[in-house]
Design an enzyme around this catalytic site. Structure first.
Site: not given
Length: 334
Positions: A71, A131, A192, A218
């Site tokens: 984050a 966003c 993605i 990951g």
């Protein structure tokens, strides 16, 4: 570098399909300590915004099983600092640079595209639509086809280089959003972005990240990414796709290519193996050669083909006749 790995993202030709993922390779200076950046097909920058940002307070990263929660809050120098310091350095390295951009309004994205218009050393623009949209109560642009298309359309109208739309998987129908972005002018898609997730510390009994939730990346998300690439390629077979999500080996990259990706981006793996890029390029080349596929392009979307389909560059081995027994030889003699 093997010629079999050449690929195209619209008008952009790359010597190999392995790129960095936005936000995972710093400014490029970090990776340049380990190898030449030109060994990547392209270097994708961290998402650039109009103003400098410090990002979220720490802790803002946490390892999870087979993945990483982040984050970060899109820290960066802003467009002025990027054009003054980071891009000139990348130009000096001869890196094929794809600039990722992010904003909180359609106008911010459009302003960034205008600032990048005609700037030397930029191979393409990647539009990070994952966003929050301050004009729509903070909901992500990526959640709604119309909002995502508005951003992509504004960037495409100002850009002089190919535009890639990077989409988030946390949506009801990623195909519908992909179609909207392509209709709005996207030359390709990046699939993605991270998936939203969180973790709780069993000692403090509180969320691990200061921002509570974060983006999961990951190997843990690779099956989701493969599914998204497969679905979008089926709907838009002529649209170039960059596959992202847990690429750690050449076989991981091949899986994305078979699903329909023309290129892949390496992200989380770089945090523990900064030399992964050239290794994955080599392993992908070896994987194609082992399967007697002469060009990467012939493997793109191969998983969609019917059983028994043979890529045009693959030539089956001629049948090998078993040596005849002595008695059989006598029978064949005139």
């Amino acid at each position: 570098m093997s010629a079999r790995l050449k690929t195209r993202l619209g008008a952009l030709e790359l010597p190999n399909p392995v790129m960095t993922a936005a936000g995972c390779a710093g400014t490029g200076r970090e990776l340049a300590q380990f190898h030449d950046l030109t060994r990547f097909g392209a270097f994708v920058t961290s998402s650039v915004m109009t103003q400098p940002r410090a990002g979220r307070p720490t802790p803002r990263m946490s390892e999870t099983p087979s993945g990483l929660l982040t984050a970060m809050g899109l820290p960066g120098p802003g467009i002025e600092g990027f054009l003054e310091r980071d891009l000139p350095w990348l130009q000096e390295q001869d890196a094929r640079t794809i600039v990722s951009i992010a904003g909180n309004s359609v106008e911010e994205y459009a302003e960034l595209a205008r600032r990048l218009r005609g700037v030397p050393g930029i191979a393409a623009i990647e539009v990070n639509v994952a966003c929050p949209n301050v004009e729509d109560r903070g909901r992500m642009f990526a959640w709604h086809p119309g909002a995502a298309a508005a951003v992509v359309g504004a960037v495409s109208a100002a850009a002089t280089v190919p535009v890639l739309a990077k989409l988030a998987p946390d949506v009801a129908d990623i195909v519908t959003i992909a179609l909207a972005c392509v209709d709005a002018g996207a030359d390709g898609l990046t699939l993605i972005n991270t998936m939203e997730g969180m973790a709780i510390d069993h000692r403090s009994l509180r969320p691990v990240l200061t921002g509570v939730s974060g983006g999961l990346s990951g190997p843990a998300i690779r099956p989701v990414a493969i599914r998204c690439v497969y679905q979008v390629h089926a709907a838009l077979p002529g649209t170039p796709i960059v596959g992202v999500g847990g690429v750690a080996t050449g076989l991981d990259a091949l899986e994305f290519v078979l699903a329909g990706a023309s290129a892949v981006a390496v992200g989380t793996t770089l945090f523990h193996d900064p030399t992964a890029g050239p290794r994955i390029v080599r392993e992908l080349d070896e994987a194609l050669a082992a399967r007697r596929i002469g060009r990467l392009a012939d493997a793109v979307g191969l998983a969609h083909k019917p059983t028994g389909y043979v890529p045009p560059q693959v030539r089956p081995e001629p049948p090998v006749e078993e040596p005849a027994e002595p008695g059989e030889l006598k029978e064949k003699l005139p």
